[in-house]
Enzyme design. Sequence first.
Site, PDB file in Angstrom:
ATOM      1  N   TYR A   1     -12.334  -2.242  -3.824  1.00 24.96           N
ATOM      2  CA  TYR A   1     -12.875  -2.412  -2.471  1.00 24.96           C
ATOM      3  C   TYR A   1     -14.403  -2.304  -2.453  1.00 24.96           C
ATOM      4  CZ  TYR A   1      -8.356  -2.475  -0.014  1.00 24.96           C
ATOM      5  OH  TYR A   1      -7.120  -2.819   0.486  1.00 24.96           O
TER       6      TYR A   1
ATOM      7  N   ASN B   1      -2.274   0.394   6.732  1.00 24.64           N
ATOM      8  CA  ASN B   1      -1.755  -0.863   7.273  1.00 24.64           C
ATOM      9  C   ASN B   1      -0.866  -1.652   6.312  1.00 24.64           C
ATOM     10  OD1 ASN B   1      -3.756  -1.785   5.637  1.00 24.64           O
ATOM     11  ND2 ASN B   1      -4.890  -2.890   7.207  1.00 24.64           N
TER      12      ASN B   1
ATOM     13  N   HIS C   1      -2.060  -5.471   1.485  1.00 27.26           N
ATOM     14  CA  HIS C   1      -3.320  -6.193   1.279  1.00 27.26           C
ATOM     15  C   HIS C   1      -2.997  -7.599   0.827  1.00 27.26           C
ATOM     16  CE1 HIS C   1      -7.121  -7.553  -0.435  1.00 27.26           C
ATOM     17  NE2 HIS C   1      -6.409  -7.913  -1.502  1.00 27.26           N
TER      18      HIS C   1
ATOM     19  N   GLU D   1      -9.351 -10.747  -7.811  1.00 32.16           N
ATOM     20  CA  GLU D   1      -8.443  -9.606  -7.632  1.00 32.16           C
ATOM     21  C   GLU D   1      -7.274  -9.660  -8.619  1.00 32.16           C
ATOM     22  OE1 GLU D   1      -9.533  -9.190  -2.878  1.00 32.16           O
ATOM     23  OE2 GLU D   1      -7.509  -9.795  -3.456  1.00 32.16           O
TER      24      GLU D   1
ATOM     25  N   LYS E   1       0.822  -1.215   0.000  1.00 35.28           N
ATOM     26  CA  LYS E   1       0.000   0.000   0.000  1.00 35.28           C
ATOM     27  C   LYS E   1       0.864   1.277   0.000  1.00 35.28           C
ATOM     28  CE  LYS E   1      -4.053  -2.230   2.115  1.00 35.28           C
ATOM     29  NZ  LYS E   1      -5.039  -2.197   3.233  1.00 35.28           N
TER      30      LYS E   1
HETATM   31  P1  RTP Z   1      -7.067  -5.982   3.116  1.00 35.46           P
HETATM   32  O1  RTP Z   1      -8.374  -6.357   2.446  1.00 35.46           O
HETATM   33  O2  RTP Z   1      -6.612  -4.588   2.805  1.00 35.46           O
HETATM   34  O3  RTP Z   1      -6.016  -7.027   2.911  1.00 35.46           O
HETATM   35  O4  RTP Z   1      -7.282  -5.996   4.683  1.00 35.46           O
HETATM   36  P2  RTP Z   1      -8.066  -7.055   5.535  1.00 35.46           P
HETATM   37  O5  RTP Z   1      -8.602  -8.165   4.668  1.00 35.46           O
HETATM   38  O6  RTP Z   1      -7.171  -7.439   6.664  1.00 35.46           O
HETATM   39  O7  RTP Z   1      -9.249  -6.177   6.086  1.00 35.46           O
HETATM   40  P3  RTP Z   1     -10.681  -5.863   5.424  1.00 35.46           P
HETATM   41  O8  RTP Z   1     -11.712  -6.169   6.443  1.00 35.46           O
HETATM   42  O9  RTP Z   1     -10.799  -6.488   4.078  1.00 35.46           O
HETATM   43  O10 RTP Z   1     -10.623  -4.285   5.262  1.00 35.46           O
HETATM   44  C1  RTP Z   1      -9.998  -3.684   4.150  1.00 35.46           C
HETATM   45  C2  RTP Z   1      -9.186  -2.501   4.616  1.00 35.46           C
HETATM   46  O11 RTP Z   1     -10.057  -1.498   5.102  1.00 35.46           O
HETATM   47  C3  RTP Z   1      -9.441  -0.824   6.185  1.00 35.46           C
HETATM   48  N1  RTP Z   1     -10.236  -0.944   7.385  1.00 35.46           N
HETATM   49  N2  RTP Z   1     -10.416   0.014   8.201  1.00 35.46           N
HETATM   50  N3  RTP Z   1     -11.224   1.623  10.384  1.00 35.46           N
HETATM   51  C4  RTP Z   1     -11.616   0.357  10.309  1.00 35.46           C
HETATM   52  O12 RTP Z   1     -12.331  -0.152  11.146  1.00 35.46           O
HETATM   53  C5  RTP Z   1     -11.188  -0.437   9.177  1.00 35.46           C
HETATM   54  N4  RTP Z   1     -11.491  -1.692   8.966  1.00 35.46           N
HETATM   55  C6  RTP Z   1     -10.877  -2.024   7.813  1.00 35.46           C
HETATM   56  C7  RTP Z   1      -8.094  -1.444   6.410  1.00 35.46           C
HETATM   57  O13 RTP Z   1      -7.110  -0.674   5.741  1.00 35.46           O
HETATM   58  C8  RTP Z   1      -8.227  -2.797   5.760  1.00 35.46           C
HETATM   59  O14 RTP Z   1      -6.984  -3.281   5.330  1.00 35.46           O
HETATM   60 MG    MG Z   2      -9.754  -7.844   2.946  1.00 33.35          MG
END
Ligand code: RTP
Ligand code: MG
Length: 143
Positions: A51, A114, A117, A128, A11
């Site tokens: 997203y 963070n 991804h 994706e 990212k």
């Molecule tokens: P990613 O898709 O980016 O790999 O991350 P992830 O699966 O661990 O998390 P996901 O639930 O898919 O969420 C995508 C991205 O959205 C942001 N996020 N912010 N503020 C919040 O509560 C929150 N929750 C998610 C994060 O940048 C996350 O990587």
């Molecule tokens: Mg995710």
Amino acid sequence: MALERTFSIIKPDAVAKNVIGAIYNRFESAGLRIVASKMVHLSKEQAEGFYAEHSERPFFGALVSFMTSGPVMVQVLEGENAVLKNREIMGATNPAEALAGTLRADYAASIDENACHGSDAPESAAREIAYFFTAEEVCPRTR
Ligand code: RTP
Ligand code: MG
């Protein structure tokens, strides 16, 4: 176990920290192979489309704004159990909860910024990968 592919993004925060090589080293050290890779600066439309599953979430606007704030590296990783292995290498979404030695523990500042991804399942990985790469752009191992 058969070879599996997953989709990965370094990212904008991690690209800005100049740790692309360090992160690629983590993938390779864990036995994952980079079979496609490029740097892109996402448009708002590209980030929103990528997203889309989060479009109703309160953090969606901030997520799109962050993901378009600078260039990212996108790559396809191939290896045994690649989806799960990459999720383990990355650590928890919230870096405060990420295990020591994971990418997010080492490089992420917050849940919003963070570092990386990774696809969460083989089905999302296929979708994706196709979002960013043509079939010809993915170059599997031949030797
Ligand atoms: P990613 O898709 O980016 O790999 O991350 P992830 O699966 O661990 O998390 P996901 O639930 O898919 O969420 C995508 C991205 O959205 C942001 N996020 N912010 N503020 C919040 O509560 C929150 N929750 C998610 C994060 O940048 C996350 O990587
Ligand atoms: Mg995710």
